[in-house]
Scaffold this motif. Structure first.
Motif, PDB file in Angstrom:
ATOM      1  N   HIS A 188     -18.423  28.804  32.688  1.00 51.26           N
ATOM      2  CA  HIS A 188     -17.836  29.771  32.761  1.00 51.26           C
ATOM      3  C   HIS A 188     -19.180  30.959  32.949  1.00 51.26           C
ATOM      4  CE1 HIS A 188     -16.328  33.579  32.008  1.00 51.26           C
ATOM      5  NE2 HIS A 188     -15.543  33.241  32.607  1.00 51.26           N
ATOM      6  N   ASP A 189     -19.234  31.177  33.860  1.00 53.12           N
ATOM      7  CA  ASP A 189     -19.530  32.834  34.435  1.00 53.12           C
ATOM      8  C   ASP A 189     -21.110  31.830  34.389  1.00 53.12           C
ATOM      9  OD1 ASP A 189     -19.819  35.881  34.378  1.00 53.12           O
ATOM     10  OD2 ASP A 189     -21.505  34.971  32.455  1.00 53.12           O
ATOM     11  N   ASP A 226     -25.115  28.122  22.072  1.00 51.56           N
ATOM     12  CA  ASP A 226     -25.314  29.303  22.555  1.00 51.56           C
ATOM     13  C   ASP A 226     -26.211  28.960  23.900  1.00 51.56           C
ATOM     14  OD1 ASP A 226     -23.834  30.621  20.762  1.00 51.56           O
ATOM     15  OD2 ASP A 226     -25.337  31.361  18.679  1.00 51.56           O
ATOM     16  N   LEU A 227     -26.665  29.326  24.744  1.00 51.77           N
ATOM     17  CA  LEU A 227     -27.464  29.133  25.420  1.00 51.77           C
ATOM     18  C   LEU A 227     -28.730  29.783  25.138  1.00 51.77           C
ATOM     19  CD1 LEU A 227     -25.570  29.788  29.183  1.00 51.77           C
ATOM     20  CD2 LEU A 227     -26.047  27.969  27.954  1.00 51.77           C
ATOM     21  N   ARG A 228     -29.901  29.278  25.616  1.00 53.10           N
ATOM     22  CA  ARG A 228     -31.056  29.916  24.951  1.00 53.10           C
ATOM     23  C   ARG A 228     -30.978  31.682  25.076  1.00 53.10           C
ATOM     24  NH1 ARG A 228     -36.705  28.050  28.007  1.00 53.10           N
ATOM     25  NH2 ARG A 228     -35.907  26.513  26.695  1.00 53.10           N
ATOM     26  N   GLY A 229     -31.434  32.125  24.356  1.00 53.59           N
ATOM     27  CA  GLY A 229     -32.037  33.270  24.356  1.00 53.59           C
ATOM     28  C   GLY A 229     -30.524  34.749  23.999  1.00 53.59           C
ATOM     29  N   THR A 265     -16.625  31.834  22.235  1.00 54.87           N
ATOM     30  CA  THR A 265     -15.805  32.145  22.882  1.00 54.87           C
ATOM     31  C   THR A 265     -14.482  31.170  23.625  1.00 54.87           C
ATOM     32  OG1 THR A 265     -15.115  33.362  25.537  1.00 54.87           O
ATOM     33  CG2 THR A 265     -16.657  31.353  25.252  1.00 54.87           C
ATOM     34  N   TRP A 266     -15.044  29.737  23.332  1.00 55.22           N
ATOM     35  CA  TRP A 266     -14.230  28.616  23.214  1.00 55.22           C
ATOM     36  C   TRP A 266     -13.541  28.591  21.981  1.00 55.22           C
ATOM     37  CZ3 TRP A 266     -14.638  27.038  28.349  1.00 55.22           C
ATOM     38  CH2 TRP A 266     -15.978  27.040  29.197  1.00 55.22           C
ATOM     39  N   HIS A 267     -13.443  29.206  21.300  1.00 57.62           N
ATOM     40  CA  HIS A 267     -12.352  29.008  19.711  1.00 57.62           C
ATOM     41  C   HIS A 267     -10.981  28.338  19.620  1.00 57.62           C
ATOM     42  CE1 HIS A 267     -10.418  32.795  19.195  1.00 57.62           C
ATOM     43  NE2 HIS A 267     -10.926  32.804  19.482  1.00 57.62           N
ATOM     44  N   LEU A 311     -19.744  22.540  26.592  1.00 56.74           N
ATOM     45  CA  LEU A 311     -18.790  23.636  26.653  1.00 56.74           C
ATOM     46  C   LEU A 311     -19.986  24.981  26.795  1.00 56.74           C
ATOM     47  CD1 LEU A 311     -15.349  23.454  24.605  1.00 56.74           C
ATOM     48  CD2 LEU A 311     -16.639  22.724  27.631  1.00 56.74           C
ATOM     49  N   LEU A 312     -20.285  25.421  27.677  1.00 61.31           N
ATOM     50  CA  LEU A 312     -21.072  26.495  28.467  1.00 61.31           C
ATOM     51  C   LEU A 312     -20.971  27.919  28.433  1.00 61.31           C
ATOM     52  CD1 LEU A 312     -24.374  24.484  30.379  1.00 61.31           C
ATOM     53  CD2 LEU A 312     -23.546  24.958  27.964  1.00 61.31           C
TER      54      LEU A 312
END
Length: 314
Positions: free
Chosen positions: A103-104, A58-61, A40-42, A30-31
Motif C-alpha cells: 500500500h502507498d 516494517d520496511l527498512r527505516g 496497519t494490517w492488524h 503485506l507491505l
C-alpha cells in the motif's frame, strides 16, 4: 492485535527487520505505506491467515526496522534495496515463492520486488500506488499542490526532519485509537516520535525522486514488465486518479493477467475497509493459482545499479 502470530526481529545483515508472521497456506507478504508500520494490517492479516501464511514486516527505516547509513543517491532507501529485504526475509522464513501486496510507498516496494525477482513473486497486489516514474513524468501544478509532501520530504538542503521532529504531533494528523485500533495507534505514534524513523521516511522519499525513478526508466527502456498476475486496488475516496485512469497507467507495466478493483474507503484501505481488502486479496489469490517457477530457479538479489532479471517482452 494479531491472532496466533509471531513477532520477531530478523537480522538480514545490513538491516534488521521487525516482522510479524502467522497462518498457514500459500505465503503472502503485506507491505505498509507512509507513515504506517506493519500494524496497519492488524484487521486484514488475521482474515487472510485463515488460508495463507501472512508476513507483515516494517520496511527498512520504518517502525522497528533499522536503516543502513546514508549512501550516495539515497541508494540505501531505494525500493530495489527494500525489495531485496523482502526476498531475503521470506527466504529466512522458508518461503522462496510468495505473493506480495503493498500500500502507498509499500506498493512501490511490491512492484520493485515483482520486477527484480520474478522467480520469487507469484502475485502482485498494489494499493493506491503507481510506478514512481509515472507520477513524476505527469507532475503539474495540480499534482504538486495535492502531493506537495513528496517535494518537501525529498529536500536535502533544508532537511524536512528539522521541521517534523520539532513537533511531530502537529505534523502528523492520524485518526484516533478508536478508529484504527489502540495498539496500532500506539505503535504508529512510537514510530512518528522517533527521529531515526522520521529520517528513514524522508530518505524513502528522496530515493523516490532519484534512484527509484532511474530504475523504473531502465526497466521501461528495456521492455521489462511484471510477469505474474497483478491486481490494482484503488480507494474510492482518494486521489490516485489525479493523472487519469490508474488502470490505464498500470497496464503497460504488466504482462500477465491484470485486474482493477475499487475499494470503498479513503486512503488507508487496510484500516478503513479491512474485510473488503482481505476479500479482494484472497479472491484474487484464489483465482490465480500459483504457477511453476520461472526458468532460473530461486529468487536472486539484485544489486543496486545492476540490470534486474525482469521479464522482457517484444
Amino acid at each position: 492485535m494479531f491472532d496466533d502470530s509471531r513477532l520477531e526481529h530478523v537480522d538480514l545483515g545490513d538491516v534488521t527487520l521487525r516482522v510479524r508472521h502467522g497462518g498457514s497456506g500459500p505465503p503472502v507478504v503485506l507491505l505498509h505505506g507512509h507513515p504506517r508500520t506493519h500494524t496497519t494490517w492488524h484487521r486484514v492479516a488475521p482474515r487472510l491467515a485463515r488460508r495463507h501464511v501472512v508476513v507483515t514486516p516494517d520496511l527498512r527505516g520504518y517502525g522497528g526496522s533499522t536503516l543502513p547509513p546514508d549512501a550516495p543517491g539515497h541508494a540505501q532507501s531505494s525500493k530495489r534495496a527494500m525489495a531485496g529485504d523482502v526476498v531475503r526475509l521470506m527466504g529466512r522464513l522458508g518461503h522462496e515463492r510468495f505473493a506480495v501486496a503493498g500500500h502507498d510507498r509499500g506498493s512501490l516496494v511490491a512492484f520493485r520486488t515483482a520486477m527484480d525477482h520474478p522467480e520469487a513473486v507469484t502475485h502482485l497486489i498494489v494499493m493506491d500506488g503507481l510506478p514512481v516514474i509515472e507520477h513524476l513524468e505527469r507532475t503539474d501544478a495540480v499534482f504538486a499542490r495535492a502531493w506537495w509532501h513528496w517535494w518537501f520530504m525529498g529536500q536535502t538542503d533544508k532537511p524536512a526532519e528539522r521541521v517534523i521532529n520539532a513537533d511531530p504531533d502537529a505534523w502528523y494528523r492520524t485518526p484516533g485509537p478508536a478508529e484504527i485500533g489502540a495498539e496500532n495507534h500506539a505503535d504508529l505514534w512510537r514510530a512518528l516520535r522517533n527521529p531515526a524513523v522520521v529520517h528513514g521516511m524522508c530518505e524513502d522519499y528522496r530515493a523516490g525522486l532519484g534512484i527509484d525513478r532511474e530504475h523504473d526508466a531502465a526497466d521501461r527502456a528495456a521492455g521489462r514488465r511484471v510477469a505474474c498476475p497483478a491486481l490494482l486496488l484503488e480507494s474510492a475516496h482518494d486521489d490516485l486518479d489525479i493523472h487519469g485512469d490508474p488502470a490505464a497507467i498500470w497496464a503497460p507495466w504488466v504482462a500477465g493477467p491484470f485486474a482493477h478493483r475499487i475499494v470503498d474507503s479513503g486512503h488507508h484501505q487496510a484500516e478503513q475497509a479491512p474485510e473488503e481488502v482481505a476479500d479482494r486479496i484472497g479472491d484474487f489469490l484464489a483465482a490465480h493459482p500459483r504457477s511453476a517457477p520461472s526458468p532460473g530457479g530461486a529468487a536472486r538479489n539484485v544489486e543496486p545499479g545492476s540490470p534486474p532479471p525482469g521479464r522482457r517482452l517484444p
